[in-house]
Design a protein around this motif. Structure first.
Motif, PDB file in Angstrom:
ATOM      1  N   ASP A  45      -8.027 102.325  59.326  1.00  0.00           N
ATOM      2  CA  ASP A  45      -7.026 101.371  58.833  1.00  0.00           C
ATOM      3  C   ASP A  45      -6.708 100.398  59.961  1.00  0.00           C
ATOM      4  O   ASP A  45      -5.965 100.719  60.879  1.00  0.00           O
ATOM      5  CB  ASP A  45      -5.766 102.115  58.388  1.00  0.00           C
ATOM      6  CG  ASP A  45      -4.737 101.173  57.766  1.00  0.00           C
ATOM      7  OD1 ASP A  45      -5.032  99.965  57.634  1.00  0.00           O
ATOM      8  OD2 ASP A  45      -3.643 101.646  57.412  1.00  0.00           O
ATOM      9  N   LEU A  46      -7.278  99.205  59.871  1.00  0.00           N
ATOM     10  CA  LEU A  46      -7.089  98.200  60.910  1.00  0.00           C
ATOM     11  C   LEU A  46      -5.966  97.224  60.547  1.00  0.00           C
ATOM     12  O   LEU A  46      -5.708  96.273  61.273  1.00  0.00           O
ATOM     13  CB  LEU A  46      -8.397  97.439  61.139  1.00  0.00           C
ATOM     14  CG  LEU A  46      -8.640  96.834  62.529  1.00  0.00           C
ATOM     15  CD1 LEU A  46      -8.559  97.898  63.619  1.00  0.00           C
ATOM     16  CD2 LEU A  46      -9.998  96.131  62.568  1.00  0.00           C
ATOM     17  N   ASP A  47      -5.310  97.461  59.431  1.00  0.00           N
ATOM     18  CA  ASP A  47      -4.227  96.591  58.974  1.00  0.00           C
ATOM     19  C   ASP A  47      -2.918  96.994  59.653  1.00  0.00           C
ATOM     20  O   ASP A  47      -2.466  98.131  59.491  1.00  0.00           O
ATOM     21  CB  ASP A  47      -4.088  96.710  57.456  1.00  0.00           C
ATOM     22  CG  ASP A  47      -3.000  95.821  56.877  1.00  0.00           C
ATOM     23  OD1 ASP A  47      -2.321  95.120  57.652  1.00  0.00           O
ATOM     24  OD2 ASP A  47      -2.831  95.833  55.647  1.00  0.00           O
ATOM     25  N   PRO A  48      -2.291  96.093  60.414  1.00  0.00           N
ATOM     26  CA  PRO A  48      -1.033  96.440  61.080  1.00  0.00           C
ATOM     27  C   PRO A  48       0.070  96.891  60.124  1.00  0.00           C
ATOM     28  O   PRO A  48       1.003  97.589  60.534  1.00  0.00           O
ATOM     29  CB  PRO A  48      -0.640  95.137  61.792  1.00  0.00           C
ATOM     30  CG  PRO A  48      -1.925  94.419  62.006  1.00  0.00           C
ATOM     31  CD  PRO A  48      -2.756  94.736  60.792  1.00  0.00           C
ATOM     32  N   LEU A  69      -3.495 103.727  68.029  1.00  0.00           N
ATOM     33  CA  LEU A  69      -4.686 102.893  67.933  1.00  0.00           C
ATOM     34  C   LEU A  69      -4.529 101.624  68.755  1.00  0.00           C
ATOM     35  O   LEU A  69      -5.498 101.120  69.341  1.00  0.00           O
ATOM     36  CB  LEU A  69      -4.960 102.542  66.462  1.00  0.00           C
ATOM     37  CG  LEU A  69      -6.149 101.615  66.171  1.00  0.00           C
ATOM     38  CD1 LEU A  69      -7.445 102.176  66.748  1.00  0.00           C
ATOM     39  CD2 LEU A  69      -6.276 101.377  64.670  1.00  0.00           C
ATOM     40  N   PHE A  70      -3.318 101.120  68.853  1.00  0.00           N
ATOM     41  CA  PHE A  70      -3.071  99.922  69.661  1.00  0.00           C
ATOM     42  C   PHE A  70      -3.454 100.164  71.118  1.00  0.00           C
ATOM     43  O   PHE A  70      -4.090  99.318  71.758  1.00  0.00           O
ATOM     44  CB  PHE A  70      -1.601  99.517  69.563  1.00  0.00           C
ATOM     45  CG  PHE A  70      -1.231  98.360  70.446  1.00  0.00           C
ATOM     46  CD1 PHE A  70      -1.601  97.061  70.114  1.00  0.00           C
ATOM     47  CD2 PHE A  70      -0.514  98.564  71.623  1.00  0.00           C
ATOM     48  CE1 PHE A  70      -1.269  95.991  70.938  1.00  0.00           C
ATOM     49  CE2 PHE A  70      -0.178  97.502  72.435  1.00  0.00           C
ATOM     50  CZ  PHE A  70      -0.551  96.209  72.094  1.00  0.00           C
ATOM     51  N   ASP A 167     -10.867  99.125  56.794  1.00  0.00           N
ATOM     52  CA  ASP A 167      -9.999  98.318  55.931  1.00  0.00           C
ATOM     53  C   ASP A 167      -9.362  97.255  56.809  1.00  0.00           C
ATOM     54  O   ASP A 167      -8.539  97.553  57.671  1.00  0.00           O
ATOM     55  CB  ASP A 167      -8.935  99.201  55.285  1.00  0.00           C
ATOM     56  CG  ASP A 167      -8.076  98.434  54.289  1.00  0.00           C
ATOM     57  OD1 ASP A 167      -8.570  97.463  53.690  1.00  0.00           O
ATOM     58  OD2 ASP A 167      -6.894  98.801  54.115  1.00  0.00           O
ATOM     59  N   SER A 168      -9.743  96.000  56.605  1.00  0.00           N
ATOM     60  CA  SER A 168      -9.306  94.927  57.503  1.00  0.00           C
ATOM     61  C   SER A 168      -7.917  94.440  57.136  1.00  0.00           C
ATOM     62  O   SER A 168      -7.417  94.683  56.030  1.00  0.00           O
ATOM     63  CB  SER A 168     -10.289  93.751  57.451  1.00  0.00           C
ATOM     64  OG  SER A 168     -10.027  92.944  56.315  1.00  0.00           O
ATOM     65  N   THR A 176      -9.076  90.855  62.397  1.00  0.00           N
ATOM     66  CA  THR A 176     -10.089  90.860  61.336  1.00  0.00           C
ATOM     67  C   THR A 176     -11.466  90.577  61.909  1.00  0.00           C
ATOM     68  O   THR A 176     -12.453  91.252  61.571  1.00  0.00           O
ATOM     69  CB  THR A 176      -9.735  89.827  60.256  1.00  0.00           C
ATOM     70  OG1 THR A 176      -8.525  90.229  59.602  1.00  0.00           O
ATOM     71  CG2 THR A 176     -10.841  89.700  59.229  1.00  0.00           C
ATOM     72  N   ASP A 177     -11.556  89.590  62.791  1.00  0.00           N
ATOM     73  CA  ASP A 177     -12.838  89.278  63.422  1.00  0.00           C
ATOM     74  C   ASP A 177     -13.386  90.479  64.190  1.00  0.00           C
ATOM     75  O   ASP A 177     -14.590  90.749  64.172  1.00  0.00           O
ATOM     76  CB  ASP A 177     -12.693  88.092  64.373  1.00  0.00           C
ATOM     77  CG  ASP A 177     -12.604  86.755  63.637  1.00  0.00           C
ATOM     78  OD1 ASP A 177     -12.833  86.730  62.407  1.00  0.00           O
ATOM     79  OD2 ASP A 177     -12.300  85.742  64.301  1.00  0.00           O
ATOM     80  N   ALA A 178     -12.497  91.207  64.868  1.00  0.00           N
ATOM     81  CA  ALA A 178     -12.938  92.382  65.635  1.00  0.00           C
ATOM     82  C   ALA A 178     -13.497  93.454  64.710  1.00  0.00           C
ATOM     83  O   ALA A 178     -14.489  94.119  65.030  1.00  0.00           O
ATOM     84  CB  ALA A 178     -11.784  92.935  66.465  1.00  0.00           C
TER      85      ALA A 178
END
Length: 300
Positions: A45-48, A69-70, A167-168, A176-178
């Protein structure tokens, strides 16, 4: 793994910057379908905002104290901590988001500026830029950009899995680019309404810009036409999607209350009620992914 092609897991990012497309629901159910086919899945889950983390019943992880994760993403000396952050879920392992990820976009922007400064592109002092960051330091940034920080993070754990499903965030930016840089394969959810046209056009432009900046090729794996109903607008938009993505599958997921109920229960549709007809669509997506990435057999 029973993969015929390159070593390492298959990686894909479910992405669309337009909000409300059901992106997270699609991502969870794609991961659930892959699990149903016997694949070991790491869901990231990459969504803040942590929608997937919450949707998988992991609210406590979102509110957990550091390291998070940060920290793994933005501190080179803490990347290995990512292995301690993974949470087991009955259908997949999850690398949850965290409230600290709200700072990630700022941090990655500073990291990218540091990369450009170290390359002599800005005339700025990298150490001065680092003073604006929370964690990032010049020695943690190598090369012409900082898009690889997430890729370096998941490299510590990804080899334990057949798939890494990301999940961006629902917006364009460094985070998102990362995610896309790390996977270089995308699945695009889209609503079958006219407003999706502009979002898809922006996505195509964004992918072209990212490919040019990072010297990579981003492969589209397919489009998920989501929450499809039987209206003229839906039919028109499906035709438009099939025309724009003529070389890629366009899967149709019809609007079903059970998908939202499964999300609320912290599950994919397969754990919640596999008899729902849309489960077959997600299995079709998973089979297509297995074929694309060279996984031959479905384990018994």
């Amino acid at each position: 793994m029973s993969r015929q092609t390159a070593a390492g897991p298959a990686r894909l990012c479910v992405t669309n910057a337009k909000g409300g497309t059901g992106k997270t629901t699609v991502a969870i159910n794609v991961a659930g379908a892959l699990n149903e086919r016997g694949r070991d899945v790491l869901f990231v889950d990459l969504d803040p905002q942590g929608n997937a983390t919450e949707g998988l019943g992991l609210t406590e992880a979102y509110d957990a104290a550091p390291p998070t994760l940060f920290d793994a993403l933005t501190r080179a000396d803490r990347r290995s901590v990512v292995s301690d952050l993974i949470v087991e879920h009955p259908e997949m392992d999850v690398l949850p988001s965290n409230i600290d990820m709200l700072q990630a976009e700022h941090e990655l922007t500073i990291a990218d500026l540091i990369a450009r400064a170290k390359g002599g592109q800005t005339g700025l002092d990298p150490d001065a830029l680092a003073s604006l960051a929370i964690n990032v330091t010049p020695d943690a940034v190598e090369g012409p950009h900082a898009l690889d920080l997430f890729a370096k993070t998941i490299a510590h754990v990804e080899d334990d899995y057949d798939y890494v499903v990301v999940d961006s965030p629902p917006f364009y930016g460094k985070l998102t680019d990362a995610g896309i840089f790390a996977t270089q394969h995308i699945v695009v959810p889209a609503l079958t309404e006219a407003t999706s046209e502009r979002a898809i056009e922006l996505l195509i432009d964004q992918m072209a810009a990212l490919e040019g900046q990072a010297d990579i090729t981003v492969d589209t794996l397919g489009v998920v036409a989501n929450r499809v109903e039987k209206t003229n607008e839906d039919l028109t938009m499906i035709e438009w999607l099939e025309e724009v993505f003529t070389d890629f599958p366009v899967w149709q997921v019809r609007k079903r209350v059970a998908l939202q109920r499964a999300f609320s229960a912290g599950q994919s549709i397969f754990a919640y009620d596999a008899s729902v007809d849309m489960a077959d669509v997600f299995l079709e997506i998973a089979a297509s992914l297995d074929d694309r990435f060279g996984y031959e057999n479905v384990p018994a």
